[in-house]
Write an enzyme that holds these catalytic residues in place. Structure first.
Site, PDB file in Angstrom:
ATOM      1  N   TYR A 156       0.843  -1.206   0.000  1.00 12.76           N
ATOM      2  CA  TYR A 156       0.000   0.000   0.000  1.00 12.76           C
ATOM      3  C   TYR A 156       0.875   1.252   0.000  1.00 12.76           C
ATOM      4  O   TYR A 156       0.699   2.153  -0.824  1.00 12.76           O
ATOM      5  CB  TYR A 156      -0.919  -0.038   1.219  1.00 12.76           C
ATOM      6  CG  TYR A 156      -1.990   1.024   1.226  1.00 12.76           C
ATOM      7  CD1 TYR A 156      -3.056   0.962   0.340  1.00 12.76           C
ATOM      8  CD2 TYR A 156      -1.956   2.082   2.133  1.00 12.76           C
ATOM      9  CE1 TYR A 156      -4.064   1.934   0.342  1.00 12.76           C
ATOM     10  CE2 TYR A 156      -2.955   3.046   2.156  1.00 12.76           C
ATOM     11  CZ  TYR A 156      -4.002   2.968   1.255  1.00 12.76           C
ATOM     12  OH  TYR A 156      -4.991   3.927   1.273  1.00 12.76           O
ATOM     13  N   LYS A 160       1.002   3.839  -3.142  1.00 11.84           N
ATOM     14  CA  LYS A 160       0.459   5.183  -2.951  1.00 11.84           C
ATOM     15  C   LYS A 160       1.533   6.251  -3.134  1.00 11.84           C
ATOM     16  O   LYS A 160       1.252   7.334  -3.651  1.00 11.84           O
ATOM     17  CB  LYS A 160      -0.211   5.298  -1.576  1.00 11.84           C
ATOM     18  CG  LYS A 160      -1.506   4.499  -1.475  1.00 11.84           C
ATOM     19  CD  LYS A 160      -2.586   5.096  -2.364  1.00 11.84           C
ATOM     20  CE  LYS A 160      -3.902   4.338  -2.296  1.00 11.84           C
ATOM     21  NZ  LYS A 160      -4.969   4.971  -3.073  1.00 11.84           N
TER      22      LYS A 160
HETATM   23  N1  LIG Z   1     -10.468   4.594   4.157  1.00 10.16           N
HETATM   24  C1  LIG Z   1      -9.388   5.271   4.469  1.00 10.16           C
HETATM   25  O1  LIG Z   1      -9.135   5.517   5.665  1.00 10.16           O
HETATM   26  C2  LIG Z   1      -8.457   5.773   3.402  1.00 10.16           C
HETATM   27  C3  LIG Z   1      -7.378   6.582   3.783  1.00 10.16           C
HETATM   28  C4  LIG Z   1      -6.526   7.093   2.820  1.00 10.16           C
HETATM   29  C5  LIG Z   1      -6.744   6.788   1.488  1.00 10.16           C
HETATM   30  N2  LIG Z   1      -7.792   5.989   1.122  1.00 10.16           N
HETATM   31  C6  LIG Z   1      -7.977   5.694  -0.305  1.00 10.16           C
HETATM   32  O2  LIG Z   1      -9.284   6.053  -0.720  1.00 10.16           O
HETATM   33  C7  LIG Z   1      -9.728   5.148  -1.720  1.00 10.16           C
HETATM   34  C8  LIG Z   1     -11.076   4.547  -1.311  1.00 10.16           C
HETATM   35  O3  LIG Z   1     -10.934   3.914  -0.052  1.00 10.16           O
HETATM   36  P1  LIG Z   1     -12.169   3.292   0.745  1.00 10.16           P
HETATM   37  O4  LIG Z   1     -11.856   3.367   2.167  1.00 10.16           O
HETATM   38  O5  LIG Z   1     -13.441   3.881   0.262  1.00 10.16           O
HETATM   39  O6  LIG Z   1     -12.040   1.764   0.306  1.00 10.16           O
HETATM   40  P2  LIG Z   1     -13.110   0.698  -0.138  1.00 10.16           P
HETATM   41  O7  LIG Z   1     -12.449  -0.638  -0.063  1.00 10.16           O
HETATM   42  O8  LIG Z   1     -14.403   0.914   0.570  1.00 10.16           O
HETATM   43  O9  LIG Z   1     -13.333   1.086  -1.681  1.00 10.16           O
HETATM   44  C9  LIG Z   1     -12.426   0.725  -2.691  1.00 10.16           C
HETATM   45  C10 LIG Z   1     -13.243   0.329  -3.903  1.00 10.16           C
HETATM   46  O10 LIG Z   1     -12.363  -0.017  -4.976  1.00 10.16           O
HETATM   47  C11 LIG Z   1     -12.939  -1.102  -5.655  1.00 10.16           C
HETATM   48  N3  LIG Z   1     -11.938  -1.840  -6.422  1.00 10.16           N
HETATM   49  C12 LIG Z   1     -10.959  -2.648  -5.932  1.00 10.16           C
HETATM   50  N4  LIG Z   1     -10.290  -3.213  -6.947  1.00 10.16           N
HETATM   51  C13 LIG Z   1     -10.842  -2.734  -8.094  1.00 10.16           C
HETATM   52  C14 LIG Z   1     -10.584  -2.979  -9.460  1.00 10.16           C
HETATM   53  N5  LIG Z   1      -9.625  -3.820  -9.857  1.00 10.16           N
HETATM   54  N6  LIG Z   1     -11.327  -2.320 -10.383  1.00 10.16           N
HETATM   55  C15 LIG Z   1     -12.330  -1.471  -9.996  1.00 10.16           C
HETATM   56  N7  LIG Z   1     -12.625  -1.229  -8.704  1.00 10.16           N
HETATM   57  C16 LIG Z   1     -11.888  -1.856  -7.759  1.00 10.16           C
HETATM   58  C17 LIG Z   1     -13.538  -1.956  -4.541  1.00 10.16           C
HETATM   59  O11 LIG Z   1     -14.488  -2.877  -5.024  1.00 10.16           O
HETATM   60  C18 LIG Z   1     -14.135  -0.890  -3.643  1.00 10.16           C
HETATM   61  O12 LIG Z   1     -15.468  -0.598  -3.988  1.00 10.16           O
HETATM   62  C19 LIG Z   1      -8.627   4.110  -1.907  1.00 10.16           C
HETATM   63  O13 LIG Z   1      -7.822   4.478  -3.007  1.00 10.16           O
HETATM   64  C20 LIG Z   1      -7.855   4.208  -0.620  1.00 10.16           C
HETATM   65  O14 LIG Z   1      -6.531   3.816  -0.757  1.00 10.16           O
HETATM   66  C21 LIG Z   1      -8.648   5.473   2.052  1.00 10.16           C
END
Ligand SMILES: NC(=O)c1ccc[n+]([C@@H]2O[C@H](COP(=O)([O-])OP(=O)(O)OC[C@H]3O[C@@H](n4cnc5c(N)ncnc54)[C@H](O)[C@@H]3O)[C@@H](O)[C@H]2O)c1
Length: 268
Positions: A156, A160
């Protein structure tokens, strides 16, 4: 006049959490949204949710690591809505293991989704924008884990941080076409908004788990973790013409986490 009136956006990874928060925020500002996810329910339920709020949206099932599927997704959005003006590369795989434990297969999949998926969506959306002479905006969702070394999260953190310079390099490639590419850095996110949205989509609320070892709220200067709606406001800004002179930039929506002097605990 809404800020994204007449624009067409593609948002990837539209689970009820951050992707849907951003997709809904763009739609609230007038954008038509293609909600894209490898899990079909995430794509379709997000689109239905936006339509239920009076917006215009389409759910598309697509694996962002598969170039043929990405091309088909862009072609379908263009055929349905006439083109693409905004891309939010949000799909990602969170979590992981340490460098000594991480299985190669899991590493490869995380790098493929988090890095290659961004590349493929950017490539084909940018080609469509250039083809139609559209001055678009692309937003790449990073993480504070891309700015710092986190133990137990090697794939990750690596992917990132790669996205931070992917953003700058793509911004340089696309500047001559007046396509802007910026990243948005979220951090540990308040779970409540995403959970409530999941319930509104008819999903079961997961059982509350015991907290981790770190109380993130005590660590961030603003004393409160951001929610998806806070990222949505930043994404709307980057996508809008208000940001017309901003490209190759990382906008952190992290309650001050990265700016903080590391040993300081602001809310002990
Ligand atoms: N949740 C947090 O605390 C957090 C913090 C920093 C960054 N982020 C980033 O924000 C973004 C969303 O995070 P989240 O918490 O909503 O996660 P989440 O797991 O709820 O959502 C991620 C989505 O990506 C989809 N996905 C995965 N592989 C895929 C593929 N091959 N093709 C198409 N879709 C695909 C999943 O099905 C899911 O719906 C991510 O990029 C994550 O790294 C999240």
């Amino acid at each position: 006049m809404k800020r994204l009136e007449g624009k067409v956006a593609v948002v990837t990874g539209t689970s009820p959490n951050i992707g849907a928060g951003i997709a809904g925020g763009l739609a609230d500002e007038g954008a038509t949204v293609a909600c894209v996810d490898v899990v079909p329910e995430n794509a379709h339920q997000c689109a239905d949710w936006i339509k239920g709020r009076g917006g215009v949206a389409l759910g598309i099932a697509c694996d962002v690591t598969d170039e043929a599927q990405v091309e088909a997704m862009v072609a379908r959005t263009r055929a349905t809505y006439g083109g693409v003006d905004i891309l939010v590369n949000n799909a990602g795989i969170l979590g992981g293991l340490s460098v000594m434990e991480m299985p190669l297969e899991r590493w490869n999949r995380q790098i493929a989704v988090n890095l290659t998926g961004n590349f493929l969506c950017t490539k084909h959306v940018a080609r469509s924008m250039v083809d139609q002479g559209r001055r678009g905006s692309i937003v790449v969702i990073v993480s504070t884990a891309g700015h710092q070394g986190q133990a137990g999260n090697i794939g990750y953190c690596t992917s990132k941080s790669g996205l931070l310079n992917f953003t700058r390099a793509a911004a340089m490639d696309l500047a001559k076409h007046h396509i802007r590419v910026n990243s948005l850095t979220p951090t540990a996110t308040d779970a409540e908004e995403g959970l409530e949205r999941g319930v509104a989509w008819g999903r079961q609320r997961p059982e509350r788990r015991g907290g981790g070892m770190l109380d993130f709220r005590k660590m961030v200067p603003l004393g409160q973790l951001p929610s998806p709606r806070h990222y949505a406001r930043a994404a709307v800004f980057l996508a809008s013409d208000e940001a017309e002179m901003i490209t190759g930039f990382d906008l952190r929506v992290d309650a001050g986490a990265i700016a903080k002097y590391w040993p300081w605990v602001p809310h002990p």
